[in-house]
Design a protein around this motif. Structure first.
Motif, PDB file in Angstrom:
ATOM      1  N   ASN A  54      38.382  91.054   1.415  1.00 45.16           N
ATOM      2  CA  ASN A  54      38.876  89.646   1.970  1.00 45.16           C
ATOM      3  C   ASN A  54      39.465  89.729   3.407  1.00 45.16           C
ATOM      4  O   ASN A  54      39.638  88.667   3.951  1.00 45.16           O
ATOM      5  CB  ASN A  54      40.108  89.071   1.211  1.00 45.16           C
ATOM      6  N   ALA A 119      44.192  82.342   0.018  1.00 45.40           N
ATOM      7  CA  ALA A 119      43.567  81.336  -0.969  1.00 45.40           C
ATOM      8  C   ALA A 119      43.931  80.021  -0.493  1.00 45.40           C
ATOM      9  O   ALA A 119      42.953  79.222  -0.427  1.00 45.40           O
ATOM     10  CB  ALA A 119      43.485  81.828  -2.275  1.00 45.40           C
ATOM     11  N   ALA A 204      37.925  81.306  -0.896  1.00 47.00           N
ATOM     12  CA  ALA A 204      39.224  81.552  -1.871  1.00 47.00           C
ATOM     13  C   ALA A 204      39.208  81.959  -3.094  1.00 47.00           C
ATOM     14  O   ALA A 204      40.309  82.755  -3.860  1.00 47.00           O
ATOM     15  CB  ALA A 204      39.703  79.963  -1.819  1.00 47.00           C
ATOM     16  N   ALA A 207      39.674  85.837  -2.791  1.00 47.67           N
ATOM     17  CA  ALA A 207      41.213  86.104  -2.660  1.00 47.67           C
ATOM     18  C   ALA A 207      42.009  85.978  -3.998  1.00 47.67           C
ATOM     19  O   ALA A 207      42.722  86.860  -3.948  1.00 47.67           O
ATOM     20  CB  ALA A 207      41.783  85.132  -1.491  1.00 47.67           C
ATOM     21  N   LEU A 208      41.477  85.216  -4.901  1.00 50.93           N
ATOM     22  CA  LEU A 208      42.393  85.069  -6.037  1.00 50.93           C
ATOM     23  C   LEU A 208      42.090  86.234  -7.052  1.00 50.93           C
ATOM     24  O   LEU A 208      42.973  86.640  -7.670  1.00 50.93           O
ATOM     25  CB  LEU A 208      42.043  83.617  -6.608  1.00 50.93           C
TER      26      LEU A 208
END
Length: 430
Positions: A54, A119, A204, A207-208
């Protein structure tokens, strides 16, 4: 330090070190079954690799879609220029605050918050119609990256002190892979969904996913790592790299190599187009620099970790970059593939400096302090690269002056490299 339950990593601590009059040494985690510690270490490694994926996706996906974003949000030329400079500003300013955050939050909680900020920032900037909100939410996303940037070398020092080169190479390779995939996939994703917003917002989800390995430890942790270390009787040492020769050498080396890296990413395709290549071929040559950097990112830290003195490695990277710059100035079309290969080798200075941050600190505290200072000060230097190259290109109408500037920056980088090449530790220069 208390052991963790099986199946979850021990909460990382930035202060698991002891200080004596003779020096400082890392105190490893004790207690708990060997299998549990091994499983926890594997989970930490997986978490690090997911975070690393990320660390540039939000930046390169925007770069690939900048024209569409500029039109969609009616950004002025000045505003669009600021958007491209925002990452280095955020990495410099927000990264400097990371040691302060590490002293107040557990490492797991800090990484969870960082990935959540990334995110949320990516989602919000993908749905807004306001240029100002786009900038603010981009800054929120970049804040999460800035914190994680600084913490990665610290995690290597804490969990893998005897595999610094291998683990640094693994997460650097993941970083480069994430950079490449986001740059290559952002436009196709946008076209598939009919909007540039999808090409920005889809990351996003990545990132989660990076939150998941850290979430159990973040929910369990009580207080900060610093408080736990104090309760265990571990003395903390305040490290100020800005007051040391080694700290400034690390910052200059990081800054100079990043300056050239950002300049190459921003202008190399234009150089090849000016040399007579079709736009799509020029783009492929630029992409090749990043693609070739993936195996180099894995091998360079491993090699650096095995060498006592890094002087010859620093010289080898300088030689590769020098030959590439001279080739681009004198014969950019005749041997373009060779110059791209040499550029990729020269950009091995990035994984080298990330490895050296861990090699030049004895403790986790020293690592995070050195990482924060080197990257924060370095990104201030790096922000000048694309700007000055653009000014010289516009002012002279050619590439001789810009490449001359990059050669000068390379000379400064090499001088700083000679300082950091010799075995020494930031704690010893306090």
């Amino acid at each position: 330090m208390p052991s963790s339950p099986a199946g979850t990593p021990a909460v990382p601590t930035s202060t698991a070190d002891g200080s004596t009059a003779q020096g400082t040494q890392v105190v490893p985690a004790t207690g708990g079954p060997t299998a549990s510690r091994a499983h926890g270490g594997l989970l930490v490694l997986v978490g690090m690799l997911l975070v690393a994926l990320n660390l540039r996706a939000a930046v390169t996906s925007l770069g690939a879609l900048l024209d569409e974003v500029r039109v969609g949000l009616a950004l002025s030329g000045t505003m669009a220029g600021f958007v491209t400079t925002l990452p280095t500003i955020a990495f410099a300013g927000l990264g400097a605050a990371t040691p302060w955050l590490v002293r107040r939050l557990s490492t797991a909680r800090l990484l969870v918050l960082g990935m959540l900020a990334l995110a949320v920032g990516q989602v919000l900037r993908a749905v807004t119609g306001s240029a100002v909100v786009f900038l603010l939410t981009s800054a929120l996303a970049l804040a999460g990256i800035a914190v994680a940037n600084i913490m990665m070398p610290m995690l290597v020092k804490q969990y893998f002190p005897h595999r610094t080169g291998l683990v640094t190479g693994a997460y650097t390779m993941a970083l480069v892979a994430g950079t490449t995939v986001a740059a290559a996939a952002a436009v196709p994703v946008a076209h598939a969904f009919g909007s540039w917003r999808a090409g920005l917002g889809v990351w996003a989800g990545l990132a989660l996913v990076a939150v998941l390995p850290w979430l159990p430890a973040a929910l369990r942790s009580r207080g900060t790592d610093a408080r736990r270390a104090t309760r265990d009787g571990v003395a903390r040492v305040i490290i100020r790299p800005g007051r040391t020769r080694l700290g400034w050498a690390m910052a200059v080396y990081f800054g100079a190599q990043s300056l050239s890296g950002y300049a190459i990413m921003g202008w190399l395709a234009q150089l090849f187009r000016d040399a007579g290549f079709r736009p799509q071929d020029a783009g492929l040559l630029l992409a090749a620099v990043t693609a070739l950097g993936v195996p180099i990112a894995l091998l360079m830290p491993t090699l650096a970790g095995r060498l006592k003195n890094l002087r010859m490695l620093v010289f080898a990277l300088t030689a590769a970059s020098t030959l590439a710059y001279l080739g681009l100035a004198l014969a950019p079309r005749d041997a373009a593939v060779l110059w791209v290969l040499l550029l990729a080798l020269g950009q091995g200075a990035f994984p080298l400096i990330l490895t050296t941050i861990g090699l030049r600190a004895r403790t986790a505290d020293g690592t995070v302090a050195l990482s924060a200072f080197a990257q924060s000060a370095g990104y201030v230097i790096a922000a000048l690269g694309p700007l000055l190259v653009g000014i010289l290109y516009e002012g002279t109408g050619g590439w001789t002056a810009p490449i001359g500037f990059l050669l000068l920056a390379l000379a400064v980088q090499t001088g700083a490299g000679m300082v950091i090449a010799r075995p020494r530790y930031i704690e010893d220069e306090r």
